[in-house]
Scaffold this active site. Structure first.
Site, PDB file in Angstrom:
ATOM      1  CB  CYS A  53      -9.126  25.040  18.290  1.00 14.29           C
ATOM      2  SG  CYS A  53      -9.247  25.659  19.979  1.00 14.29           S
TER       3      CYS A  53
ATOM      4  N   GLY B  35       0.852  -1.182   0.000  1.00 13.93           N
ATOM      5  CA  GLY B  35       0.000   0.000   0.000  1.00 13.93           C
ATOM      6  C   GLY B  35       0.882   1.224   0.000  1.00 13.93           C
TER       7      GLY B  35
END
Length: 424
Positions: A342, A271
């Site tokens: 944040c 992969g």
């Protein structure tokens, strides 16, 4: 490999200017080099089957590119089955062009497997009986957990008793009996112990696969080397000896062929190896500031775009692409690179456990671009809308021409599936 992969100043990707890419497609954007993927597929041509583990990067254009260059595909969900079909992979055929590998069937995946006749690599004994219900008389592969594992992070270790993956090796005999009771033929053995496999562990795995296949018997026509082939994230990282890697597996295959009296197909399931080095995450520097002794470059991409650093403490090569005066000599600084979220963990330069580190990069200012390399695997496919950030665009570069293969998500897309019920 891209010869500029480890350079800290970069002006282009696969022959296309970074500033042009940012202007035409915005930031953050994933950019993939088609030729790099073709090269990596070619590296593995000695194997009978190169089966792309599409969880690494499942964009339809990437899947189509892999298919056109001779790979088969490994799917781990019903959604991935649908993607593979949409990209043109046939569900059935010689060598099983599509395989479903998992540790369970959710109801959607089981229905799709039965409907399309897709070959299954069973990672749990319960899956054997469920296959017997929907596809009696077919053949299956068993994914075996050999009792040990290996990986660059504990989170990528897929072997041993703490891993959920595979059928425990001591249950092989019972699984053979269960398959027979459900009129299923065991045609293959698959062992994958984790990412970052080294050759010492590989030799151990090869021996185990040979023993497991011999226990099952001559119905075995395929053995799988699994995935986990490493790439170089740092210039100092060694390159894997693919010739030796193949020869170890080929020796195991030849021993089984001599024992069984028939040919045994040798598969590999890469992969990351096929797509990681092809991918770059292009972002814009939006703030430069000092915090005590640390200099921060804050960019408009965060772990909502690339989660590997916050998940694994993964290292990625990075470069500055100047917006202007690209030829000007720039001083180097040790910097912390962070994103807009944040969240204190929104740092690209961190080690496993969340410990912040620095990375040497050239002087940068607001408006310059930061390019994160080796980002083609487990990048976009793990992206999220955290902080209500939009999913980035994806672009494929082929012959120095950039093609949009996924449009940037819009704000309308962000709330399209949400409703506010009347609660009065």
């Amino acid at each position: 490999m891209d010869t500029d992969l480890f350079a800290t100043l970069r002006t282009e990707i696969a022959g296309v200017s970074v500033t042009d890419l940012a202007r035409d497609f915005g930031t953050p954007t994933y950019v993939y080099d088609a030729d790099q993927i073709r090269q990596r597929i070619g590296d593995l041509r000695d194997f009978d089957t190169v089966r792309y583990a599409m969880k690494a990067c499942s964009n339809l254009a990437i899947l189509d590119l892999c298919r056109r260059n001779g790979t088969f595909v490994d799917c781990v969900s019903g959604g991935e089955i649908r993607r593979a079909l949409a990209a043109g992979f046939p569900a059935t055929g010689d060598g099983h062009p599509m395989v479903y590998t998992a540790d369970l069937f959710d109801r959607d995946a089981l229905e799709l497997v039965g409907k399309h006749g897709i070959h299954v690599n069973c990672g749990s004994p319960d899956m054997i009986e469920q296959m017997g219900e929907v596809a009696p008389g077919t053949d299956i592969t068993l994914r075996i957990n050999p009792g040990f594992g290996h990986g660059h992070s504990q989170k990528t270790n897929t072997g041993g008793e703490s891993s959920k993956h595979g059928i425990w090796h001591e249950q092989l005999g019972a699984s053979v009996e269960r398959a027979a009771a459900n009129r299923l033929t065991l045609s293959g053995i698959h062992v994958h112990i984790g990412s970052g496999t080294d050759l010492e562990h590989l030799s151990q795995v090869c021996g185990v696969v040979g023993q497991l296949a011999a226990h099952v018997g001559s119905s075995v026509t395929t053995i799988s080397a699994g995935g986990g082939l490493p790439i170089r994230y740092r210039e100092t990282d060694p390159s894997i000896d693919l010739g030796l890697y193949y020869s170890l597996w080929d020796e195991t295959r030849k021993q089984l062929e001599a024992k069984f009296g028939h040919a045994v197909r040798l598969e590999i399931e890469p992969g990351r190896y096929l797509v990681a080095e092809s991918g770059f995450l292009v972002s814009e520097v939006r703030a430069v500031k000092s915090m005590g002794n640390n200099l921060f470059y804050l960019v408009d991409a965060g772990f909502n775009n690339l989660a590997r650093p916050v998940m694994y403490g993964a290292y990625h090569p990075m470069a500055i692409a100047p917006a202007q005066d690209a030829g000007r000599e720039r001083a180097m600084h040790d910097v912390v690179v962070g994103g807009p979220l944040c969240e204190s963990g929104d740092i690209f330069t961190q080690e496993e456990g969340g410990f912040v580190r620095t990375q040497a990069l050239p002087e940068a200012q607001v408006g310059d671009f930061l390019v994160i390399g080796c980002a083609g695997a487990y990048g976009f496919c793990m992206a999220s809308n955290y902080n209500s950030k939009l999913l980035p665009a994806e672009v494929l570069v082929h012959r120095a021409t950039a093609h949009v293969i996924r449009a940037r998500q819009s704000y309308d897309d962000l709330v399209r599936d949400e409703t506010i019920p009347s609660l009065d």
